[in-house]
Scaffold this active site. Structure first.
Site, PDB file in Angstrom:
ATOM      1  N   LYS A 198      13.182 -46.978  66.619  1.00  0.00           N
ATOM      2  CA  LYS A 198      13.368 -46.254  64.842  1.00  0.00           C
ATOM      3  C   LYS A 198      14.198 -45.486  65.225  1.00  0.00           C
ATOM      4  O   LYS A 198      14.834 -44.909  66.837  1.00  0.00           O
ATOM      5  CB  LYS A 198      12.014 -45.371  65.171  1.00  0.00           C
ATOM      6  N   SER A 201      12.367 -53.199  60.137  1.00  0.00           N
ATOM      7  CA  SER A 201      11.625 -51.841  59.503  1.00  0.00           C
ATOM      8  C   SER A 201      12.918 -51.474  59.640  1.00  0.00           C
ATOM      9  O   SER A 201      12.907 -50.168  59.456  1.00  0.00           O
ATOM     10  CB  SER A 201      10.157 -51.700  60.925  1.00  0.00           C
TER      11      SER A 201
END
Length: 266
Positions: free
Chosen positions: A120, A59
């Protein structure tokens, strides 16, 4: 003849421990002491300075790859219950806190399941309005600068070459630049409503924009509470591709991504 009384009972050979047994007892005690001290300092370093993490998914491509191992600085944002082993509720909120910056790559506890660590990029600060339109990130109504560069190339499961459009994105107000992937401008999360980041919360997105479950998915991730932040990703200390597991030392020479070692994360 007089009796020699200078020898104590402890000098009596019958009361002595065998020297070998004494040496073994002392050696074991020293070993235990050394292990306890080592564990203590490891816990202190892990809790207050740096903690290692590994990347299990794609991701954050191309910034972070599956098989990357990195150090996260625990002191960057201060400390909360999640900074310590076991997440003991020793206090509320954060102490010794420092500002989070847009563009930081951060590790945090998943808001919907605090037992899970997530990594993230922080793109939204408290009070920001975040929206994605046709794959382009907008902050407070302004499109974030994005520049197309050469494709990101990787090999598929069957050995075929896969090319993914790659961009350099630059945060506003002199913020950092970093690379992102956007396979299509019509992905499921490429057009979103406006998200207004609540106080003491942050908005996080993966750099692999079409393959990241992040704050855009409110039911799965949503806004990240300040308390859930663990630290900022700093440097890669190890990286290995999928041709070997980390414990297959004999395969390391060909599996280690040598060019990524000691790279900063940004």
């Amino acid at each position: 003849m007089t009796r020699d009384t200078s020898r104590t009972d402890g000098d009596n050979p019958r009361n002595r421990k065998p020297r070998a047994a004494e040496d073994r007892s002392g050696g074991f005690g020293e070993m235990v002491k050394t292990v306890v001290i080592a564990v203590f300092f490891a816990l202190v370093i892990r809790s207050f300075a740096f903690e290692p993490f590994n990347i299990p998914s794609g991701s954050m491509k191309p910034t972070l790859l599956v098989g990357d191992y990195l150090f996260v600085s625990k002191y960057s944002y201060g400390y909360s219950r999640y900074s310590f082993p076991g997440s003991l509720p020793l206090f509320e909120g954060r102490i010794l806190s420092s500002p989070v910056k847009r563009g930081d790559v951060a590790v945090f506890r998943l808001p919907t399941d605090p037992s899970v660590d997530y990594i993230k990029r922080i793109v939204g600060l408290p009070g920001d309005r975040i929206q994605v339109i046709d794959g382009i990130l907008h902050i407070n109504g302004t499109a974030v600068e994005r520049r197309r560069i050469e494709d990101f190339v990787e090999m598929g499961p069957g050995g075929q070459e896969i090319r993914i459009p790659r961009y350099v994105e630059t945060m506003p107000d002199g913020g950092p630049s970093y690379e992102t992937l956007d396979q299509t401008p019509y992905g499921a999360l490429d057009n979103t409503p406006v998200y207004t980041v609540p106080a003491a919360h942050y908005f996080a997105m993966g750099d692999n924009r079409d393959n990241s479950q992040d704050s855009r998915v409110l039911s799965a991730v949503g806004f990240v509470p300040e308390e859930n932040l663990i630290g900022r990703a700093e440097v890669l200390f190890f990286s290995i591709d999928d041709s070997a597991a980390w414990w297959q030392v004999w395969k390391w020479p060909s599996a280690i991504r040598w060019s990524r070692l000691l790279d900063g994360v940004g």
